[in-house]
Enzyme design. Sequence first.
Site, PDB file in Angstrom:
ATOM      1  N   ASP A 166       0.842  -1.209   0.000  1.00 16.35           N
ATOM      2  CA  ASP A 166       0.000   0.000   0.000  1.00 16.35           C
ATOM      3  C   ASP A 166       0.873   1.254   0.000  1.00 16.35           C
ATOM      4  O   ASP A 166       1.655   1.480   0.921  1.00 16.35           O
ATOM      5  CB  ASP A 166      -0.909  -0.006   1.233  1.00 16.35           C
ATOM      6  CG  ASP A 166      -2.054   0.998   1.127  1.00 16.35           C
ATOM      7  OD1 ASP A 166      -1.810   2.132   0.661  1.00 16.35           O
ATOM      8  OD2 ASP A 166      -3.178   0.654   1.530  1.00 16.35           O
ATOM      9  N   HIS A 197      -2.581  -0.123  -2.761  1.00 15.58           N
ATOM     10  CA  HIS A 197      -3.775   0.564  -2.288  1.00 15.58           C
ATOM     11  C   HIS A 197      -4.895   0.503  -3.334  1.00 15.58           C
ATOM     12  O   HIS A 197      -4.650   0.602  -4.529  1.00 15.58           O
ATOM     13  CB  HIS A 197      -3.422   2.029  -2.002  1.00 15.58           C
ATOM     14  CG  HIS A 197      -4.523   2.808  -1.355  1.00 15.58           C
ATOM     15  ND1 HIS A 197      -4.823   2.682  -0.021  1.00 15.58           N
ATOM     16  CD2 HIS A 197      -5.394   3.712  -1.868  1.00 15.58           C
ATOM     17  CE1 HIS A 197      -5.839   3.488   0.265  1.00 15.58           C
ATOM     18  NE2 HIS A 197      -6.201   4.112  -0.842  1.00 15.58           N
TER      19      HIS A 197
END
Length: 228
Positions: A166, A197
């Site tokens: 992420d 993400h």
Amino acid sequence: MGEYVTINGPDGAFAAYVAKPAQANGRALVVIQEIFGVNKVMRDLADTYAAQGYLAVVPDLFWRIQPGIDITDQSPEEWQQAFDYFGKFNVDKGVVDIQATLDHIRQTHATIGAVGYCLGGLLAYLTATRTSINASVSYYGVGIQDRLAEATADTKPLLMHVASEDSFVNKEAQAAMKAGLSGHKQIEMHVYEGLDHAFARVGGQHFDAAGAALANERTMAFFAETLS
């Protein structure tokens, strides 16, 4: 497919997109927005949950900044706008609005879950720690590592989807989340190796069909169990 309703919160009235199921299962979901407002991605998610029997409600949590924000993740200009909204957004007020949304839904539904993405992933976590929700699901929440003390014995059942790569939640933050939350009896965390993400955002830059399918499958199983 859906319609807009007005919710009266303690600080004022705001709109929410509502998708109604054709075959209702008697349960409802608060679908918590990303940083792009109540856009087509969020409305489509609500419609998808409604198709599975849930009343799905997406409150406009950016109404204090500007009611009706609806942008995409498809241009640099819109990303800049989105980050600007994110910077102006008051997280604590957002949770107050989520509780107001819950109060509104409880007029017709006793059992309610929440599911949030990105900024909404943080809010889904706080919804589990602060509100009267029955269960909550967080997709790649940003900033949770700074609020680990919120996870007390009173926290509602919470499922967390974390992307190992992420770009908004670094390895240090992920390690802190694992260390701070892994022993909590109400919290279940899954890490999706190699994914970035917003891996479940259809049409997004980092969309991963297999990862999204697995996370969504786990989400529906979690709600089937916790909202039964």
